[in-house]
Design a protein around this motif. Structure first.
Motif, PDB file in Angstrom:
ATOM      1  N   ARG A   1       1.632 -42.949 -64.502  1.00 58.50           N
ATOM      2  CA  ARG A   1       0.640 -43.086 -65.328  1.00 58.50           C
ATOM      3  C   ARG A   1       0.599 -44.164 -66.357  1.00 58.50           C
ATOM      4  N   ARG A   2       1.873 -45.267 -67.278  1.00 60.51           N
ATOM      5  CA  ARG A   2       1.258 -46.281 -67.532  1.00 60.51           C
ATOM      6  C   ARG A   2       0.702 -46.892 -66.682  1.00 60.51           C
ATOM      7  N   ALA A   3       1.594 -46.984 -65.172  1.00 63.97           N
ATOM      8  CA  ALA A   3       1.290 -48.287 -63.932  1.00 63.97           C
ATOM      9  C   ALA A   3      -0.568 -48.277 -63.538  1.00 63.97           C
ATOM     10  N   HIS A   4      -0.716 -46.290 -63.787  1.00 65.19           N
ATOM     11  CA  HIS A   4      -2.219 -46.131 -63.459  1.00 65.19           C
ATOM     12  C   HIS A   4      -3.015 -47.548 -64.295  1.00 65.19           C
ATOM     13  N   ALA A   5      -2.281 -46.548 -65.593  1.00 64.21           N
ATOM     14  CA  ALA A   5      -3.184 -47.819 -66.719  1.00 64.21           C
ATOM     15  C   ALA A   5      -3.576 -49.281 -67.031  1.00 64.21           C
ATOM     16  N   LEU A   6      -2.253 -50.003 -66.521  1.00 59.17           N
ATOM     17  CA  LEU A   6      -2.254 -51.188 -66.375  1.00 59.17           C
ATOM     18  C   LEU A   6      -3.218 -51.763 -65.113  1.00 59.17           C
ATOM     19  N   HIS A   7      -3.185 -50.857 -64.109  1.00 63.31           N
ATOM     20  CA  HIS A   7      -3.326 -51.443 -62.801  1.00 63.31           C
ATOM     21  C   HIS A   7      -4.352 -50.980 -62.298  1.00 63.31           C
ATOM     22  N   ALA A   8      -4.722 -49.745 -61.840  1.00 66.13           N
ATOM     23  CA  ALA A   8      -5.779 -49.314 -61.427  1.00 66.13           C
ATOM     24  C   ALA A   8      -6.798 -49.757 -61.155  1.00 66.13           C
ATOM     25  N   PRO A   9      -7.423 -49.732 -60.473  1.00 68.75           N
ATOM     26  CA  PRO A   9      -7.326 -48.348 -58.888  1.00 68.75           C
ATOM     27  C   PRO A   9      -6.155 -49.162 -58.619  1.00 68.75           C
ATOM     28  N   LEU A  10      -5.155 -47.950 -58.036  1.00 69.44           N
ATOM     29  CA  LEU A  10      -3.916 -47.901 -57.216  1.00 69.44           C
ATOM     30  C   LEU A  10      -4.505 -47.125 -55.658  1.00 69.44           C
ATOM     31  N   ASP A  11      -3.722 -47.793 -54.486  1.00 68.15           N
ATOM     32  CA  ASP A  11      -3.732 -46.929 -53.032  1.00 68.15           C
ATOM     33  C   ASP A  11      -2.186 -46.183 -52.875  1.00 68.15           C
ATOM     34  N   LEU A  12      -1.194 -46.674 -54.011  1.00 74.07           N
ATOM     35  CA  LEU A  12       0.426 -46.014 -54.297  1.00 74.07           C
ATOM     36  C   LEU A  12       0.949 -46.425 -55.177  1.00 74.07           C
ATOM     37  N   ILE A  13       1.356 -45.280 -55.700  1.00 69.97           N
ATOM     38  CA  ILE A  13       3.082 -45.253 -56.394  1.00 69.97           C
ATOM     39  C   ILE A  13       4.167 -44.839 -55.706  1.00 69.97           C
ATOM     40  N   VAL A  14       4.650 -45.918 -55.565  1.00 65.64           N
ATOM     41  CA  VAL A  14       6.030 -45.605 -55.158  1.00 65.64           C
ATOM     42  C   VAL A  14       7.023 -45.497 -56.233  1.00 65.64           C
TER      43      VAL A  14
END
Length: 588
Positions: free
Chosen positions: A320-333
């Motif tokens: 969720r933190r990654a989404h807040a920092l770097h949205a939009p995202l295609d993939l989280i690994v």
């Protein structure tokens, strides 16, 4: 020679294989020492030269050097095995693995013993290079097979040199390195044999104007060409009169072989450096945006079932933190086995719903490692329980991720399965509860909206074939999901990350390793590092890639380089065996 000197020389010679092991250890220890990989085999060659009458000493000398090297190189394995088994058993496993790998050094030395009976230069050079890489190939087989400590891995920090991997595969790089060292050694041997025949301090006495004159010794570079004689004025026995200055008489076959050997080396090296640049790099117009999550959870916590939900929730929070920092995202690994056995047993429904909710909330697919369990009908008609070390893809808007799954094919012995369990149980009451995984049966491609990606798990990245199989299915990027917390802060972390670069160069696509404690790192098809996270730290890093891809000869032909090497080895051993037979029978 005095007895004391003879004894010292004996011990000095016996230490030469150990010097090779020491140089190879140093070549892995720091990036700037990788150049030692280009000279590390020379002491072993000198040892084989001094032991040319005893194949037994050649074999055991090579094996002894291998044991020293591999005990050092595989020492980190004891850390991981100690999490599951008693300390004494982990030491036994490391020693058995080191001995298994060292036997291939012994077999190489044995093959070299026969090859070196041939006193030429070109064919022995090709034979020694072929014997080495065929030994490395065979060493990767079997349940103790491993590619760690491959000679070419010492060059991981020389990106220009690594380009030849896309043309020849890994084997070409190792072949070129051994070829250079074998050629240097055989030139030295040729000079030494020439000195033995004609005298190290040979002077040629010439008669000129009725007086005796002495001319200078041959220059040092000329001594590499066997049977070279300088002549001035009148000439002596075995020569032809030549007036008007110095003339050289030499063994033209040896000179020709030297130049052909140099041409082969330059052609292999030059072709490996230049030809890959002719293959164009294709890119997608729309970049893939990927968040790589490194949770840095200690292995003790991962193995504790009571902490499985807490560990899982940590990765949910980081996502969720990654989404807040770097949205939009295609993939989280996520790394390997974040969805652990304890989580599946005690909190399965909660975890499945949480992952689905995260994917929907962020509108992002999630690629993660899981311990996956299923029931299958056995041969007797009853249901059998199978556990897999898997990679799963949770897509946005879907409640199930079981449709797209890759099950790890190449399992880790003693951690994911126990070879010969009945025999090994006799050494003590071993805990084999973790070592009960079932190997997968086929590779899997994961299809996103606009992209196709692939994944392999942990130990599989040490081997080229799993990555090649996935790329041949159409994957544009390869993810390696691993949990290297087993290795603490040892050299095992760097060793594992290093091989991802080689997989990128072989397959011609980007390769990204996502590790729980590091190294989390991504390489492009040219082996260049794109992003990385520090080891043993929590972290999130954004990988934005246009999915570059280029064709490689290795991807097309696989291990094609090994086939001519097998023929060269047979050709090099045949005349050498005949020479050895004559030597033993006294026929020449």
């Amino acid at each position: 020679m005095k007895p004391g000197n003879r004894k010292r020389n004996k011990y000095s010679c016996a230490a030469l294989p150990l010097l090779t092991a020491f140089l190879l250890i140093l070549s892995f220890s720091a990036p700037q020492r990788g150049a030692l990989g280009w000279i590390c085999l020379l002491p072993l060659f000198f040892y084989l030269y001094n032991m040319d009458s005893s194949w037994q000493k050649c074999f055991w000398g090579g094996t002894a050097g291998g044991v020293v090297f591999f005990l050092h190189h595989y020492a980190y394995m004891a850390l991981s095995i100690s999490f599951l088994y008693p300390r004494y058993f982990s030491i036994m496993v490391v020693f058995a693995t080191a001995l298994y790998s060292a036997l291939f050094w012994g077999l190489f030395s044995l093959a070299a013993f026969f090859i070196l009976q041939n006193k030429r230069i070109l064919l022995p050079t090709l034979g020694l290079s072929s014997a080495w890489i065929l030994g490395e190939f065979l060493r990767s087989w079997g349940f103790l097979g491993h590619t760690g400590g491959f000679l070419g891995y010492t060059q991981a920090h020389f990106p220009l040199l690594l380009q030849c991997i896309s043309l020849y595969g890994y084997w070409g790089l190792s072949f070129i390195m051994v070829f250079a060292q074998a050629l240097l050694f055989l030139l030295w041997r040729s000079r030494r044999e020439n000195d033995r025949r004609e005298g190290k301090q040979r002077e040629i006495v010439l008669q000129e104007s009725g007086q005796q004159e002495y001319i200078r010794r041959e220059s040092s570079w000329v001594k590499y060409f066997p049977r070279v004689i300088f002549l001035q004025g009148n000439i002596r026995r075995g020569s032809v009169l030549q007036d008007g200055g110095p003339r050289i008489r030499c063994n033209h076959k040896h000179v020709r072989e030297i130049f052909v050997s140099l041409l082969i080396f330059l052609a292999l090296l030059g072709g490996g450096l230049y030809l890959p640049s002719l293959f164009p790099v294709e890119k997608y117009k729309k970049p893939l945006r990927v968040a790589l999550i490194q949770g840095n959870i200690p292995q003790e916590d991962i193995l504790d079932p009571a902490l499985s939900l807490q560990n899982f929730q940590k990765y949910l929070a980081f996502s969720r933190r990654a989404h807040a920092l770097h949205a939009p995202l295609d993939l989280i690994v996520w790394p390997e086995t974040v969805f652990s056995a304890g989580l599946g047993k005690n909190h399965y429904s909660t975890a499945v719903n949480e992952i689905a909710a995260l994917a929907t909330e962020t509108d992002t697919s999630i690629l993660f490692g899981a311990v996956y369990e299923e029931q299958k009908e056995g041969a007797a008609g009853n249901n059998e329980r199978h556990i897999y070390n898997s990679i799963l893809l949770q897509k946005s808007g879907k409640n199930s991720w079981e449709e797209e799954r890759y099950d790890k094919i190449k399992l880790v012995p003693f951690a994911e399965y126990l070879p010969y369990p009945d025999l090994l149980q006799s050494f003590g009451n071993l805990n084999i509860s973790l070592g009960a995984y079932t190997p997968g049966s086929s590779v899997q491609r994961f299809d996103l909206e606009d992209y196709s990606i692939g994944g392999i798990v942990c130990f599989e990245s040490y081997f080229a074939q799993p990555a090649r199989n996935i790329v041949q299915k159409g994957s544009r990027h390869l993810f390696i999901l691993t949990n290297d917390a087993w290795f603490l802060d040892s050299d095992g972390l760097a060793q594992h990350a290093r091989v991802a670069k080689f997989r990128a160069l072989e397959t011609g696509i980007g390769v990204t390793q996502v590790a729980n404690t590091g190294h989390t790192v991504s390489y492009d098809p040219l082996g260049r590092e794109i992003v990385t996270l520090p080891i043993l730290q929590e972290g999130i890093v954004l990988l934005e890639t246009e999915m570059p891809r280029r064709q490689t000869l290795y991807r097309l032909g696989g291990n094609y380089f090994l086939y001519p090497c097998l023929l060269l080895l047979v050709a090099a051993c045949r005349p050498s065996s005949k020479a050895l037979k004559r030597k033993i029978t006294g026929g020449g």
